[in-house]
Scaffold this active site. Sequence first.
Site, PDB file in Angstrom:
ATOM      1  N   ARG A  60      -2.017  45.502 -59.144  1.00  7.46           N
ATOM      2  CA  ARG A  60      -2.913  45.370 -60.297  1.00  7.46           C
ATOM      3  C   ARG A  60      -4.269  45.969 -59.958  1.00  7.46           C
ATOM      4  O   ARG A  60      -4.642  46.101 -58.802  1.00  7.46           O
ATOM      5  CB  ARG A  60      -3.109  43.903 -60.674  1.00  7.46           C
ATOM      6  CG  ARG A  60      -1.921  43.281 -61.394  1.00  7.46           C
ATOM      7  CD  ARG A  60      -2.199  41.848 -61.765  1.00  7.46           C
ATOM      8  NE  ARG A  60      -2.665  41.098 -60.612  1.00  7.46           N
ATOM      9  CZ  ARG A  60      -3.945  40.808 -60.350  1.00  7.46           C
ATOM     10  NH1 ARG A  60      -4.904  41.148 -61.188  1.00  7.46           N
ATOM     11  NH2 ARG A  60      -4.268  40.151 -59.256  1.00  7.46           N
ATOM     12  N   LYS A 201       1.004  40.003 -66.301  1.00 12.32           N
ATOM     13  CA  LYS A 201      -0.252  39.303 -66.110  1.00 12.32           C
ATOM     14  C   LYS A 201      -1.165  39.447 -67.339  1.00 12.32           C
ATOM     15  O   LYS A 201      -2.054  38.625 -67.548  1.00 12.32           O
ATOM     16  CB  LYS A 201      -0.956  39.782 -64.835  1.00 12.32           C
ATOM     17  CG  LYS A 201      -0.327  39.218 -63.538  1.00 12.32           C
ATOM     18  CD  LYS A 201      -0.342  37.710 -63.514  1.00 12.32           C
ATOM     19  CE  LYS A 201      -0.251  37.010 -62.161  1.00 12.32           C
ATOM     20  NZ  LYS A 201       0.897  37.211 -61.331  1.00 12.32           N
ATOM     21  N   HIS A 221      -1.395  28.994 -62.454  1.00 10.62           N
ATOM     22  CA  HIS A 221      -0.825  30.066 -61.642  1.00 10.62           C
ATOM     23  C   HIS A 221      -0.080  29.392 -60.495  1.00 10.62           C
ATOM     24  O   HIS A 221      -0.636  29.185 -59.418  1.00 10.62           O
ATOM     25  CB  HIS A 221      -1.950  30.972 -61.119  1.00 10.62           C
ATOM     26  CG  HIS A 221      -1.459  32.187 -60.399  1.00 10.62           C
ATOM     27  ND1 HIS A 221      -2.104  32.724 -59.312  1.00 10.62           N
ATOM     28  CD2 HIS A 221      -0.377  32.981 -60.617  1.00 10.62           C
ATOM     29  CE1 HIS A 221      -1.444  33.800 -58.894  1.00 10.62           C
ATOM     30  NE2 HIS A 221      -0.396  33.967 -59.668  1.00 10.62           N
ATOM     31  N   SER A 239      -2.023  35.418 -54.465  1.00  9.41           N
ATOM     32  CA  SER A 239      -0.969  36.369 -54.135  1.00  9.41           C
ATOM     33  C   SER A 239      -0.640  36.352 -52.643  1.00  9.41           C
ATOM     34  O   SER A 239      -1.538  36.374 -51.802  1.00  9.41           O
ATOM     35  CB  SER A 239      -1.404  37.765 -54.551  1.00  9.41           C
ATOM     36  OG  SER A 239      -0.351  38.666 -54.358  1.00  9.41           O
ATOM     37  N   LYS A 243       4.212  31.275 -53.216  1.00 10.74           N
ATOM     38  CA  LYS A 243       4.728  30.619 -54.429  1.00 10.74           C
ATOM     39  C   LYS A 243       6.203  30.968 -54.655  1.00 10.74           C
ATOM     40  O   LYS A 243       7.042  30.087 -54.852  1.00 10.74           O
ATOM     41  CB  LYS A 243       3.926  31.048 -55.673  1.00 10.74           C
ATOM     42  CG  LYS A 243       2.500  30.538 -55.707  1.00 10.74           C
ATOM     43  CD  LYS A 243       1.805  30.927 -57.010  1.00 10.74           C
ATOM     44  CE  LYS A 243       1.707  32.420 -57.224  1.00 10.74           C
ATOM     45  NZ  LYS A 243       0.954  33.136 -56.189  1.00 10.74           N
ATOM     46  N   THR A 244       6.494  32.266 -54.650  1.00 14.08           N
ATOM     47  CA  THR A 244       7.866  32.692 -54.934  1.00 14.08           C
ATOM     48  C   THR A 244       8.797  32.294 -53.797  1.00 14.08           C
ATOM     49  O   THR A 244       9.868  31.726 -54.017  1.00 14.08           O
ATOM     50  CB  THR A 244       7.904  34.216 -55.171  1.00 14.08           C
ATOM     51  OG1 THR A 244       7.050  34.511 -56.283  1.00 14.08           O
ATOM     52  CG2 THR A 244       9.316  34.696 -55.472  1.00 14.08           C
ATOM     53  N   ASP A 258       5.869  31.670 -60.956  1.00  8.85           N
ATOM     54  CA  ASP A 258       4.493  32.191 -61.043  1.00  8.85           C
ATOM     55  C   ASP A 258       3.573  31.603 -62.115  1.00  8.85           C
ATOM     56  O   ASP A 258       2.383  31.502 -61.881  1.00  8.85           O
ATOM     57  CB  ASP A 258       4.564  33.708 -61.239  1.00  8.85           C
ATOM     58  CG  ASP A 258       3.283  34.420 -60.864  1.00  8.85           C
ATOM     59  OD1 ASP A 258       2.770  34.189 -59.750  1.00  8.85           O
ATOM     60  OD2 ASP A 258       2.782  35.217 -61.674  1.00  8.85           O
ATOM     61  N   ARG A 323       7.899  45.234 -54.275  1.00  3.71           N
ATOM     62  CA  ARG A 323       8.280  44.113 -55.142  1.00  3.71           C
ATOM     63  C   ARG A 323       9.701  44.249 -55.625  1.00  3.71           C
ATOM     64  O   ARG A 323      10.255  45.348 -55.655  1.00  3.71           O
ATOM     65  CB  ARG A 323       7.376  44.102 -56.386  1.00  3.71           C
ATOM     66  CG  ARG A 323       5.945  43.746 -56.134  1.00  3.71           C
ATOM     67  CD  ARG A 323       5.755  42.242 -56.230  1.00  3.71           C
ATOM     68  NE  ARG A 323       4.379  41.871 -55.936  1.00  3.71           N
ATOM     69  CZ  ARG A 323       3.915  40.629 -56.068  1.00  3.71           C
ATOM     70  NH1 ARG A 323       4.701  39.660 -56.484  1.00  3.71           N
ATOM     71  NH2 ARG A 323       2.672  40.352 -55.769  1.00  3.71           N
TER      72      ARG A 323
HETATM   73  P1  ATP Z   1       2.272  36.592 -55.955  1.00  5.64           P
HETATM   74  O1  ATP Z   1       1.321  35.744 -56.748  1.00  5.64           O
HETATM   75  O2  ATP Z   1       1.683  37.921 -55.640  1.00  5.64           O
HETATM   76  O3  ATP Z   1       3.635  36.686 -56.591  1.00  5.64           O
HETATM   77  P2  ATP Z   1       3.326  34.621 -54.047  1.00  5.64           P
HETATM   78  O4  ATP Z   1       2.421  33.465 -53.870  1.00  5.64           O
HETATM   79  O5  ATP Z   1       4.522  34.428 -54.909  1.00  5.64           O
HETATM   80  O6  ATP Z   1       2.455  35.902 -54.501  1.00  5.64           O
HETATM   81  P3  ATP Z   1       5.236  35.324 -52.049  1.00  5.64           P
HETATM   82  O7  ATP Z   1       5.908  36.410 -52.813  1.00  5.64           O
HETATM   83  O8  ATP Z   1       5.987  34.045 -51.923  1.00  5.64           O
HETATM   84  O9  ATP Z   1       3.779  35.073 -52.597  1.00  5.64           O
HETATM   85  O10 ATP Z   1       4.878  35.917 -50.626  1.00  5.64           O
HETATM   86  C1  ATP Z   1       4.758  35.203 -49.433  1.00  5.64           C
HETATM   87  C2  ATP Z   1       5.049  36.199 -48.313  1.00  5.64           C
HETATM   88  O11 ATP Z   1       4.690  35.673 -47.051  1.00  5.64           O
HETATM   89  C3  ATP Z   1       6.535  36.526 -48.257  1.00  5.64           C
HETATM   90  O12 ATP Z   1       6.668  37.885 -47.934  1.00  5.64           O
HETATM   91  C4  ATP Z   1       7.009  35.611 -47.120  1.00  5.64           C
HETATM   92  O13 ATP Z   1       8.133  36.124 -46.482  1.00  5.64           O
HETATM   93  C5  ATP Z   1       5.810  35.640 -46.187  1.00  5.64           C
HETATM   94  N1  ATP Z   1       5.660  34.465 -45.297  1.00  5.64           N
HETATM   95  C6  ATP Z   1       5.587  34.522 -43.968  1.00  5.64           C
HETATM   96  N2  ATP Z   1       5.415  33.303 -43.434  1.00  5.64           N
HETATM   97  C7  ATP Z   1       5.369  32.438 -44.462  1.00  5.64           C
HETATM   98  C8  ATP Z   1       5.215  31.015 -44.537  1.00  5.64           C
HETATM   99  N3  ATP Z   1       5.059  30.262 -43.449  1.00  5.64           N
HETATM  100  N4  ATP Z   1       5.219  30.447 -45.760  1.00  5.64           N
HETATM  101  C9  ATP Z   1       5.352  31.210 -46.866  1.00  5.64           C
HETATM  102  N5  ATP Z   1       5.501  32.547 -46.852  1.00  5.64           N
HETATM  103  C10 ATP Z   1       5.523  33.168 -45.647  1.00  5.64           C
HETATM  104 MN    MN Z   2       5.185  35.380 -56.654  1.00  2.83          MN
END
Ligand code: ATP
Ligand code: MN
Length: 538
Positions: A60, A201, A221, A239, A243-244, A258, A323
């Site tokens: 973004r 978004k 979020h 980000s 979360k995911t 999300d 992604r």
């Molecule tokens: P967005 O808002 O951009 O979608 P998000 O909060 O969903 O972000 P994730 O897609 O879950 O973020 O990304 C977390 C990243 O960090 C993943 O690539 C995951 O493999 C990595 N990671 C490494 N260690 C950890 C941990 N201890 N806990 C969570 N994620 C981890």
């Molecule tokens: Mn996510």
Amino acid sequence: MEANTKTSKTISLENYGITGATVHYNLSPSALHRITIEKGQGVEASSGALAVNTGEFTGRSPKDRFIVKDDITKDEIWWGDINIPFESDKFDALYDKVVDYLSGKEIFARDCYACADANYKTNIRVINEYPWSNMFVYNMFLRPSEAELENFEPEWTVVNAPGFMADAEVDGTRQHNFAILNFTKKIALVGGTGYTGEIKKGIFSALNFILPVEKNTLPMHCSANLGKDGDTAIFFGLSGTGKTTLSADPKRKLIGDDEHGWTNENTVFNFEGGCYAKAINLTEESEPEIFHAIKKGAILENVIMDENGVVDFTDTSITQNTRVSYPIYHIDNIQVPSIGRNPKNIFFLTADAFGVLPPISKLTPAQAAYHFISGYTAKVAGTEAGVEEPQPSFSACFGAPFMPLHPARYAEMLSKKMQEAGVNVWLVNTGWTGGPYGVGTRIKLKYTRAMIQAVLNGEFGLYNYDDYHIHSVFGVAQPRKCPGVPDTVLSPRATWNDDEAYYKMAFKLTNAFRENFKKFESDASEEVRRGGPQRYAF
Ligand code: ATP
Ligand code: MN
């Protein structure tokens, strides 16, 4: 299973000002997959997923996100460098140019909706220049039934023209790309960027205004999932904080990854119909649910593949922000429809690159309010090896770029709802341990998962003071024991093996918190202000 793969309905886009276009309406994902490849805009990976490159933008562009200042928005929006005003006349002129650009082209239009709770259902028409962007829309938004499509009345419209370049001087944009919300016309206008995340978004940001202002519902979020006993957990975080990743839990039903709303009818509902996962370093072993969701129907963005179409998820030569989007039914264990009850536990996820926050800690209501308003995570300086200073990053409500109102408005709603629901709030550091970025390592995903599971299984004593250590700097309650996690991992200080260096770094972060909170101090109660890190460590 693919939904509404066929419809005999056709629509005209003339009333949008798009003339002479060949309009493909609600094509099936498989048709869009095929057309994308035929046009040379994507290739099929060995998993069956469609792989595309989004072009110049692989993320973004927050500086190019505008909101039209009009009678609806002028007194409500928290204007500034997050919510940048745009003139109504300029919007009209730019809109005319965009629809002129789309006229005569092959266009991919789709009717869909946001908000899984029928009371909040928001109909959306998305008009895409590219077939794969329209397939993204199929994946990410909710899919109406054939009967619903027959009498579909769009409320919001997204006009998405990645190939249209604005002329900043004439059009009033910052540069050639833009994402502009117009609340009077109910249009999200996205141009000059092919990054699909701008589409989802854009609607999220619109709902983040509409739901609290018009429907007394808190938009969040966050991701959400549901346990066997119907207990909902939600995970806030910026980000890359998890979360995911952490909401995809084979033992719990996924509600969404999300964007959610928390209603006054004690429900939590997903805005979306799909997931948009980070693909960097993805492995089948550590994230099996997401790995297996990458099959026909999924869209990979900006990944590198070998000649057999096998993706190398460690290759970040296009971007760190690789992604994959897929409809939520690509995950095995999901809640249908995507609605849960009041949460029992709330997790604030933060990727602390200073390596000083405990990997898990329990927050008091005042601390929860403080951390929600602060929205801390860290940005790591670069990918080069060596000691580079991590940068603290604060984003109110763990999602400031998408929050059009003053953060205090969301924070008040959250505090009230948390109190009424009696939730427990946990701060989870998914970032560094054993030292800061460059020295320590990212905490093991299996440990983070074990700590979250312990919370959800009620394995941490909730009221027993002796089970916790109160952190001398941050004031949060750090559990002493957790099944599946070595005791030393629970204490960040213990992982450093250098108390002096640890406290020095902790104070650095404390100062950053204090500095950031200054702008919210006048709006915060004494109690909430005390929810922040403690000034003196000893
Ligand atoms: P967005 O808002 O951009 O979608 P998000 O909060 O969903 O972000 P994730 O897609 O879950 O973020 O990304 C977390 C990243 O960090 C993943 O690539 C995951 O493999 C990595 N990671 C490494 N260690 C950890 C941990 N201890 N806990 C969570 N994620 C981890
Ligand atoms: Mn996510």
